[in-house]
Write an enzyme that holds these catalytic residues in place. Structure first.
Site, PDB file in Angstrom:
ATOM      1  N   TRP A  12     101.863 -56.134  -8.314  1.00  0.00           N
ATOM      2  CA  TRP A  12     100.735 -56.849  -8.003  1.00  0.00           C
ATOM      3  C   TRP A  12     100.305 -56.420  -6.722  1.00  0.00           C
ATOM      4  CZ3 TRP A  12     101.488 -62.877  -8.992  1.00  0.00           C
ATOM      5  CH2 TRP A  12     101.655 -63.188 -10.365  1.00  0.00           C
ATOM      6  N   LYS A  13     100.722 -55.422  -5.959  1.00  0.00           N
ATOM      7  CA  LYS A  13     100.240 -54.736  -4.934  1.00  0.00           C
ATOM      8  C   LYS A  13      99.901 -56.018  -3.880  1.00  0.00           C
ATOM      9  CE  LYS A  13      98.807 -51.092  -7.457  1.00  0.00           C
ATOM     10  NZ  LYS A  13      97.856 -49.806  -7.772  1.00  0.00           N
ATOM     11  N   HIS A  94     105.642 -45.571  -3.477  1.00  0.00           N
ATOM     12  CA  HIS A  94     104.284 -45.764  -4.235  1.00  0.00           C
ATOM     13  C   HIS A  94     103.230 -44.994  -3.290  1.00  0.00           C
ATOM     14  CE1 HIS A  94     100.532 -47.378  -5.875  1.00  0.00           C
ATOM     15  NE2 HIS A  94     101.390 -47.720  -6.872  1.00  0.00           N
ATOM     16  N   GLU A 166     102.935 -41.523 -11.431  1.00  0.00           N
ATOM     17  CA  GLU A 166     101.375 -42.382 -11.413  1.00  0.00           C
ATOM     18  C   GLU A 166     100.436 -41.295 -10.531  1.00  0.00           C
ATOM     19  OE1 GLU A 166     102.090 -46.761 -11.137  1.00  0.00           O
ATOM     20  OE2 GLU A 166     102.213 -46.254  -8.924  1.00  0.00           O
ATOM     21  N   GLY A 232      99.311 -51.785 -12.688  1.00  0.00           N
ATOM     22  CA  GLY A 232      98.888 -52.607 -11.555  1.00  0.00           C
ATOM     23  C   GLY A 232      97.938 -53.883 -12.023  1.00  0.00           C
ATOM     24  N   GLY A 233      96.543 -53.430 -11.996  1.00  0.00           N
ATOM     25  CA  GLY A 233      95.589 -54.700 -12.302  1.00  0.00           C
ATOM     26  C   GLY A 233      95.755 -55.345 -13.477  1.00  0.00           C
TER      27      GLY A 233
HETATM   28  P1  13P Z   1      96.440 -49.928 -11.912  1.00  0.00           P
HETATM   29  O1  13P Z   1      97.191 -50.008 -13.209  1.00  0.00           O
HETATM   30  O2  13P Z   1      95.825 -50.926 -11.398  1.00  0.00           O
HETATM   31  O3  13P Z   1      95.697 -48.419 -12.190  1.00  0.00           O
HETATM   32  O4  13P Z   1      97.712 -49.498 -10.916  1.00  0.00           O
HETATM   33  C1  13P Z   1      98.616 -48.753 -11.128  1.00  0.00           C
HETATM   34  C2  13P Z   1      99.802 -48.593 -10.012  1.00  0.00           C
HETATM   35  O5  13P Z   1      99.568 -48.021  -8.872  1.00  0.00           O
HETATM   36  C3  13P Z   1     101.009 -49.511 -10.499  1.00  0.00           C
HETATM   37  O6  13P Z   1     101.956 -49.149  -9.417  1.00  0.00           O
END
Ligand code: 13P
Length: 248
Positions: A12-13, A94, A166, A232-233
């Site tokens: 979820w950052k 990350h 990633e 992520g998103g």
């Molecule tokens: P997104 O899926 O939003 O591109 O993010 C990937 C991510 O950094 C997951 O750790």
């Protein structure tokens, strides 16, 4: 070849307040129906204690952990703090932390070891920038393999450690790496892990992350050496996360 259980993980950052805990409650039953895979959510530290009792079979984790046991590290979170809050794991390394918090691969290895010592599972992230990718596929493979080997803790073991590839240029950009790019990088990482760890390297999960969505998840998750996704998103709501779990 060993059978690696797929892991679908959300990151979820720096998103999510208590008002979003309903999404955790809605994701829990999606995992409960899938005894064949693992599902995890790496949440802001402030939400872990509230999310853990709602999560059912979904592993709740932190997004970073400090490498020291405790002490004068203002603003940081220790492994014991994550465990006490109800976390079962954590991300380390990350690319956003490597870039914005200047974390080195040695820091990342120390964080992974500390987290494991406290009983947490760890997802260790690696990935190249656009600049490195533009030097060509072979250069990108060599760069990411080097970053992985420098970030691996001494006692790396698939029982508690998962690797996530990633590419920085694919994170949050909607620009997903192509299936051949992903398969080639994961093949290079697998070969490096097997060379370094033997059978344990064969059994270690390799996730892909970077603009994974319900639209592309099936194509990515069926590639060789792709053992799951770090999302992520598209992990912020059950509605967007559900088709990715379903694709695994
Ligand atoms: P997104 O899926 O939003 O591109 O993010 C990937 C991510 O950094 C997951 O750790």
């Amino acid at each position: 070849m060993s059978v690696r259980r797929k892991l679908i993980a959300g990151n979820w950052k720096m998103n999510g307040l208590k008002a979003q805990l309903g999404e955790v409650s809605a994701i829990a039953p999606l995992a409960a129906g899938r005894a064949d895979i693992d599902v995890a959510l790496f949440l802001p530290a402030t939400l872990i204690a509230a999310a853990a009792p709602l999560a059912g079979d979904v592993l709740i984790g932190g997004q970073d952990v400090h490498q020291a046991e405790s002490g004068a590290y203002t603003g940081n979170v220790s492994a014991a703090m994550l465990v006490e809050a109800g976390a079962g794991g954590t991300l380390v390394g990350h690319s956003e932390r490597r870039a914005y918090q200047c974390e080195s691969s040695a820091d990342v290895a120390a964080k992974a070891a500390r987290a494991h010592g406290a009983g947490l599972m760890v997802v260790l992230c690696v990935g190249e920038t656009l600049e490195t990718r533009e030097e060509g596929d072979d250069a990108a493979h060599a760069w990411v393999v080097d970053q992985l080997l420098a970030s691996l803790p001494e006692d790396a073991d698939p029982e508690w450690l998962t690797i996530a590839y990633e590419p920085v240029w694919a994170i949050g950009t909607g620009k997903v790496a192509t299936p051949p790019q992903i398969a080639a990088m994961h093949g290079a990482l697998r070969a490096a892990l097997v060379e370094k760890l033997g059978e344990a390297g064969e059994a270690m999960r390799l996730l892909y992350g970077g603009s994974v969505s319900g639209d592309n998840a099936a194509d990515i998750l069926h590639l060789p050496n792709v053992d799951g996704a770090l999302v992520g998103g598209a992990s912020l709501t059950a509605a967007k996360f559900a088709p990715i779990i379903a694709a695994a």
